[in-house]
Scaffold this active site. Structure first.
Site, PDB file in Angstrom:
ATOM      1  N   CYS A  23       0.836  -1.197   0.000  1.00 22.85           N
ATOM      2  CA  CYS A  23       0.000   0.000   0.000  1.00 22.85           C
ATOM      3  C   CYS A  23       0.877   1.256   0.000  1.00 22.85           C
ATOM      4  O   CYS A  23       1.520   1.543  -1.000  1.00 22.85           O
ATOM      5  CB  CYS A  23      -0.994  -0.036   1.150  1.00 22.85           C
TER       6      CYS A  23
ATOM      7  N   HIS B  59      -3.897  -5.267   0.428  1.00 24.38           N
ATOM      8  CA  HIS B  59      -3.473  -5.791   1.732  1.00 24.38           C
ATOM      9  C   HIS B  59      -3.751  -7.293   1.844  1.00 24.38           C
ATOM     10  O   HIS B  59      -4.652  -7.719   2.555  1.00 24.38           O
ATOM     11  CB  HIS B  59      -4.201  -5.059   2.849  1.00 24.38           C
TER      12      HIS B  59
ATOM     13  N   GLU C  39      -1.977  -9.234   3.392  1.00 27.07           N
ATOM     14  CA  GLU C  39      -1.509  -9.649   4.719  1.00 27.07           C
ATOM     15  C   GLU C  39      -2.622  -9.594   5.761  1.00 27.07           C
ATOM     16  O   GLU C  39      -2.494 -10.155   6.852  1.00 27.07           O
ATOM     17  CB  GLU C  39      -0.337  -8.763   5.163  1.00 27.07           C
TER      18      GLU C  39
END
Length: 232
Positions: free
Chosen positions: A90, A174, A176
């Site tokens: 990001c 994202h 993660e």
């Protein structure tokens, strides 16, 4: 010999989350520094074997408000020039683009929520995310730097992921996030972003519960493949 990995955290609630597992499994001993740490400006960013830069609500162009951005960009550019393994997520991806000389600027609208990407190279690490909804939470974008390969797009943001060679990977989204309790902080801190995309805290929590585990599993496979393909 143990390899070293450094996480740069731009805000406390945007950490490495689900990516920790595959990075440590690949043999990296991880350390972390916040940009507000007094020692941050003195760090040699070329030193770690792996550099991981996470997200944040600031814009790369907000250097007057955040003087550390320009300092980080100068040191990051040297690392990228050397081809040292670097992952940006990001805001971290936007920093990679900027350090390569590309402009970063506000996008057409916020992109917030879980949605699948259009994968442009299925053999790349991004192929692990094919048809998997992953979390998007951003409002900025960037032009593609020279000499990079575009790996993924979405309808609202054509530039979702790129790489330069095997060692430098930039991810706008994202992958993660999906199991990390810090997601609740995102929901509570940015209600205006949810409102802008016609969502709500309740619907985001429902989407997170439904899509999060699969997103993180795919994100871990992506990072594991990327690490396995790094050039020495």
């Amino acid at each position: 010999m143990t390899k070293t990995g450094l996480i740069i955290r731009h805000v406390p609630h945007e950490g490495i989350a689900g990516f920790r597992e595959p990075i440590e499994a690949a043999g990296y001993a991880l350390d972390r520094i916040d940009v507000g740490d007094p020692g941050f400006g003195r760090l040699d960013l070329n030193e770690p074997d792996l550099l991981i830069m996470m997200g944040g609500p600031m814009g790369v162009y907000e250097q007057a408000e955040h003087p550390w951005i320009a300092c980080q960009l100068r040191r990051l550019a040297r690392r990228l020039e050397a081809g040292r393994p670097t992952l940006g997520v990001c805001f971290g991806a936007q920093m990679i683009a900027a350090a390569m000389g590309a402009p970063v600027y506000p996008g057409p609208a916020k992109e917030v929520g879980f949605d699948a990407l259009t994968i442009l190279d299925a053999a790349s690490p991004l192929g692990q995310l094919a048809e998997v909804p992953v979390l998007h939470w951003h409002g900025d974008t960037f032009d593609l730097p020279e000499g990079v390969e575009l790996l993924a797009s979405s309808a609202a943001y054509p530039h979702q992921a790129f790489r330069r060679g095997p060692n430098i990977l930039a991810l706008q989204f994202h992958a993660e996030m999906g199991l990390d309790p810090r997601f609740e902080h995102w929901v509570e801190q940015w209600p205006e972003a949810l409102a802008e995309v016609g969502s709500s805290a309740e619907s985001m929590r429902t989407e997170h519960a439904r899509c999060g585990p699969g997103a993180v599993a795919a994100g871990r496979r992506m990072v594991a493949q990327w690490l396995g393909e790094l050039a020495g």
